[in-house]
Design an enzyme around this catalytic site. Structure first.
Site, PDB file in Angstrom:
ATOM      1  CE  LYS A 140      -4.456  -2.237  -0.184  1.00  0.00           C
ATOM      2  NZ  LYS A 140      -3.538  -3.466   0.248  1.00  0.00           N
TER       3      LYS A 140
HETATM    4  C1  LIG Z   1     -10.327  -3.109  -0.979  1.00  0.00           C
HETATM    5  C2  LIG Z   1      -9.490  -3.765  -0.546  1.00  0.00           C
HETATM    6  N1  LIG Z   1      -9.909  -3.409   1.206  1.00  0.00           N
HETATM    7  C3  LIG Z   1      -9.377  -4.037   2.082  1.00  0.00           C
HETATM    8  C4  LIG Z   1      -8.093  -4.503   2.168  1.00  0.00           C
HETATM    9  C5  LIG Z   1      -7.610  -5.289   3.299  1.00  0.00           C
HETATM   10  O1  LIG Z   1      -6.496  -4.871   3.539  1.00  0.00           O
HETATM   11  P1  LIG Z   1      -5.668  -5.508   4.676  1.00  0.00           P
HETATM   12  O2  LIG Z   1      -4.896  -6.460   3.837  1.00  0.00           O
HETATM   13  O3  LIG Z   1      -5.024  -4.513   5.261  1.00  0.00           O
HETATM   14  O4  LIG Z   1      -6.445  -6.426   5.822  1.00  0.00           O
HETATM   15  C6  LIG Z   1      -7.101  -4.709   0.526  1.00  0.00           C
HETATM   16  C7  LIG Z   1      -6.679  -5.221   1.022  1.00  0.00           C
HETATM   17  O5  LIG Z   1      -5.974  -5.204  -0.224  1.00  0.00           O
HETATM   18  C8  LIG Z   1      -7.875  -4.111  -0.590  1.00  0.00           C
HETATM   19  O6  LIG Z   1      -7.295  -4.295  -1.294  1.00  0.00           O
END
Ligand SMILES: Cc1ncc(COP(=O)(O)O)c(C=O)c1O
Length: 334
Positions: A140
């Site tokens: 990210k």
């Molecule tokens: C659109 C979206 N929402 C939520 C998430 C969840 O993030 P995390 O991996 O930090 O839990 C991601 C992860 O890639 C994502 O792309």
């Protein structure tokens, strides 16, 4: 509120907005499964709103139409989770104008959008939402390894989120028994570690530099691929993207076939591309809940021709040029 991941953050935000058994939550089918799963963690019921074929974010007109029908059936959602796909902010003012009259909560899934701006303000200002959730996963805008953050301007949401991420426990402020703490509800251990937070604080200093480099790479793609049969990312009015992804959409006759060729052609030369996203409702788990292919045609059509090109801060110009050459030769061979 720093949390252990954006998934934990989305769960926390849903809980803090009062999502409970049977409450409906709507989100985008063009997202990672976590945007929908979070409502199910609260025993809510998920539905989707199809995307705008240009921005790939939730279509405001589709949302308006679906809300009218839901209002007639007395089946309105309690919250909407708006996903800023690829780092391109949703048109939050329009979206809120449609949603707010019904008293529906808004959570921004801003996992792609740390560093993006909307109407001159950073995404996360929550001007048009109740809360926003960031991700600090390794790929990210900035990273803490795994991690996330819930941001809000609403004191009650902040209080609830703090309690929920830590077992549902609040410290008791009583002077007579300073050792006291109280578990008020069932929560989780969703806390971020201090070690992750230290990394995050250091990464945050580099956010502007990272976004500037991502923007530069995106501009090079936009200039270099302009003449090809591709739909390149659209930048909304009065927004800047965080450029988490550079999604292209192949517009040749055999879109799926061309996408496959291009994916493998790039891979053969050592470049890994990716497809964002297989529409959430077509996943086996969601099909088992009753969703079908054809339910959200714009998201499905986009998926057929979608490919996200290599985009990361350390991508060398020479490698990017090579990626663009491969795309050009694959598309013009046909
Ligand atoms: C659109 C979206 N929402 C939520 C998430 C969840 O993030 P995390 O991996 O930090 O839990 C991601 C992860 O890639 C994502 O792309």
């Amino acid at each position: 509120m720093a949390v252990s991941s954006a998934t934990a953050g989305l769960h926390t935000a849903c809980h803090a907005l009062g999502i409970r058994a049977g409450d409906r939550v709507w989100t985008s089918p063009n997202s990672f499964v976590a945007s929908a799963n979070c409502a199910l963690y609260c025993d809510g019921a998920v539905d989707f709103v199809d995307i705008d074929p240009r921005s790939y974010n939730i279509s405001v007109s589709e949302l308006e139409r679906k809300l009218c029908t839901a209002a007639e059936r007395k089946a309105l959602p309690k919250a909407l989770i708006a996903v800023h796909f690829a780092g391109q902010p949703c048109d939050m003012r329009e979206l809120a104008a449609v949603v707010r009259p019904y008293g529906i909560g808004i959570i921004e899934d801003a996992t792609h959008a740390l560093g993006a701006t909307y109407q001159g303000e950073p995404v996360g200002s929550c001007r048009y939402s109740d809360a926003a959730v960031f991700s600090f996963h390794a790929i990210k805008s900035i990273t803490t390894g795994e991690g996330g953050m819930v941001v809000t301007n609403r004191e009650n949401i902040a209080r609830n989120a703090r309690r929920f991420r830590s077992h549902g426990i609040t410290p008791d402020t009583s002077r007579a028994e300073p050792w006291r703490y109280e578990q008020r509800e069932l929560g989780y251990n969703y806390r971020m570690t201090d070690i992750q937070a230290a990394l995050g604080a250091s990464q945050l200093n580099k956010l502007d530099e990272f976004i500037a480099r991502r923007t530069e790479i995106a501009k090079r793609y936009t200039a270099g691929l302009a003449e090809l049969p591709l739909q390149l990312p659209h930048i909304g009015d009065d927004t800047t993207s965080a450029w988490h992804l550079y999604p292209i959409q192949i517009m040749t006759d055999d879109r799926a076939g061309t996408r496959r060729n291009l994916y493998f052609e790039l891979l053969q030369h050592g470049f890994r591309s990716q497809v964002h996203y297989i529409p959430v409702h077509t996943q086996p788990f969601y099909r088992a809940l009753g969703f079908r292919a054809g339910d959200f045609p714009a998201a499905e059509s986009y998926y057929e021709g979608a490919l996200s090109l290599p985009l990361f801060v350390d991508l060398a110009d020479s490698d990017q040029d090579r990626v663009m050459e491969i795309i050009r030769s694959t598309l013009t061979q046909r």
